[in-house]
Design a protein around this motif. Structure first.
Motif, PDB file in Angstrom:
ATOM      1  N   GLU A 192      37.981  44.558  41.019  1.00  0.00           N
ATOM      2  CA  GLU A 192      38.236  43.393  40.166  1.00  0.00           C
ATOM      3  C   GLU A 192      37.672  43.549  38.761  1.00  0.00           C
ATOM      4  N   ASP A 193      36.466  44.082  38.623  1.00  0.00           N
ATOM      5  CA  ASP A 193      35.865  44.214  37.294  1.00  0.00           C
ATOM      6  C   ASP A 193      36.698  45.122  36.396  1.00  0.00           C
TER       7      ASP A 193
ATOM      8  N   ALA B 158      39.913  45.830  36.764  1.00  0.00           N
ATOM      9  CA  ALA B 158      41.189  45.163  36.513  1.00  0.00           C
ATOM     10  C   ALA B 158      41.030  44.091  35.436  1.00  0.00           C
ATOM     11  N   PHE B 159      39.942  43.345  35.476  1.00  0.00           N
ATOM     12  CA  PHE B 159      39.697  42.312  34.466  1.00  0.00           C
ATOM     13  C   PHE B 159      39.604  42.946  33.075  1.00  0.00           C
TER      14      PHE B 159
ATOM     15  N   ILE C 178      43.131  44.185  31.943  1.00  0.00           N
ATOM     16  CA  ILE C 178      43.994  43.067  31.554  1.00  0.00           C
ATOM     17  C   ILE C 178      43.498  42.458  30.242  1.00  0.00           C
TER      18      ILE C 178
ATOM     19  N   ILE D  86      43.971  37.111  36.814  1.00  0.00           N
ATOM     20  CA  ILE D  86      43.163  37.692  37.893  1.00  0.00           C
ATOM     21  C   ILE D  86      43.172  36.769  39.107  1.00  0.00           C
ATOM     22  N   ARG D  87      43.046  35.469  38.893  1.00  0.00           N
ATOM     23  CA  ARG D  87      43.066  34.510  40.006  1.00  0.00           C
ATOM     24  C   ARG D  87      44.379  34.600  40.780  1.00  0.00           C
TER      25      ARG D  87
ATOM     26  N   SER E 181      41.638  35.022  33.085  1.00  0.00           N
ATOM     27  CA  SER E 181      41.104  34.515  34.358  1.00  0.00           C
ATOM     28  C   SER E 181      42.220  34.012  35.267  1.00  0.00           C
TER      29      SER E 181
ATOM     30  N   LYS F   5      44.529  37.907  42.770  1.00  0.00           N
ATOM     31  CA  LYS F   5      43.696  37.850  43.981  1.00  0.00           C
ATOM     32  C   LYS F   5      44.332  36.963  45.048  1.00  0.00           C
TER      33      LYS F   5
ATOM     34  N   ILE G 297      43.274  45.848  40.899  1.00  0.00           N
ATOM     35  CA  ILE G 297      42.285  45.396  41.876  1.00  0.00           C
ATOM     36  C   ILE G 297      42.307  46.313  43.099  1.00  0.00           C
TER      37      ILE G 297
ATOM     38  N   ALA H 138      47.525  43.556  37.297  1.00  0.00           N
ATOM     39  CA  ALA H 138      46.171  43.236  37.745  1.00  0.00           C
ATOM     40  C   ALA H 138      46.020  43.466  39.244  1.00  0.00           C
ATOM     41  N   ARG H 139      47.027  43.096  40.004  1.00  0.00           N
ATOM     42  CA  ARG H 139      46.985  43.283  41.462  1.00  0.00           C
ATOM     43  C   ARG H 139      46.827  44.764  41.793  1.00  0.00           C
TER      44      ARG H 139
END
Length: 68
Positions: free
Chosen positions: A33-34, A36-37, A40, A54-55, A51, A58, A28, A24-25
């Motif tokens: 981010e969208d 990557a979300f 994933i 992703i959190r 979530s 980030k 991003i 995910a990193r």
């Protein structure tokens, strides 16, 4: 932003989660981010919260920027 990792039932589940956070990193950084979300969400097993992944990704990015 909290990069606190959730509790895991096994070391293997933790390694899998960290691999997803790394994926995910990179997503991003490369696409935002969208994207990557979505990526994933398409590959994550039901045992992980997208979530949270992703959190954590980030938070890792933010921590790396502060460390520079």
């Amino acid at each position: 932003m909290s990069g606190e990792r959730p509790c895991f039932i096994s070391h293997g589940q933790e390694r899998e989660f960290e691999s997803l956070v790394a994926y995910a990193r990179r997503g991003i950084y490369a696409c935002g981010e969208d994207h990557a979300f979505g990526a994933i969400n398409a590959v994550v097993p039901l045992s992980h919260d997208v979530s949270a992944i992703i959190r954590c990704a980030k938070a890792d990015i933010a921590a790396a920027q502060v460390a520079r």
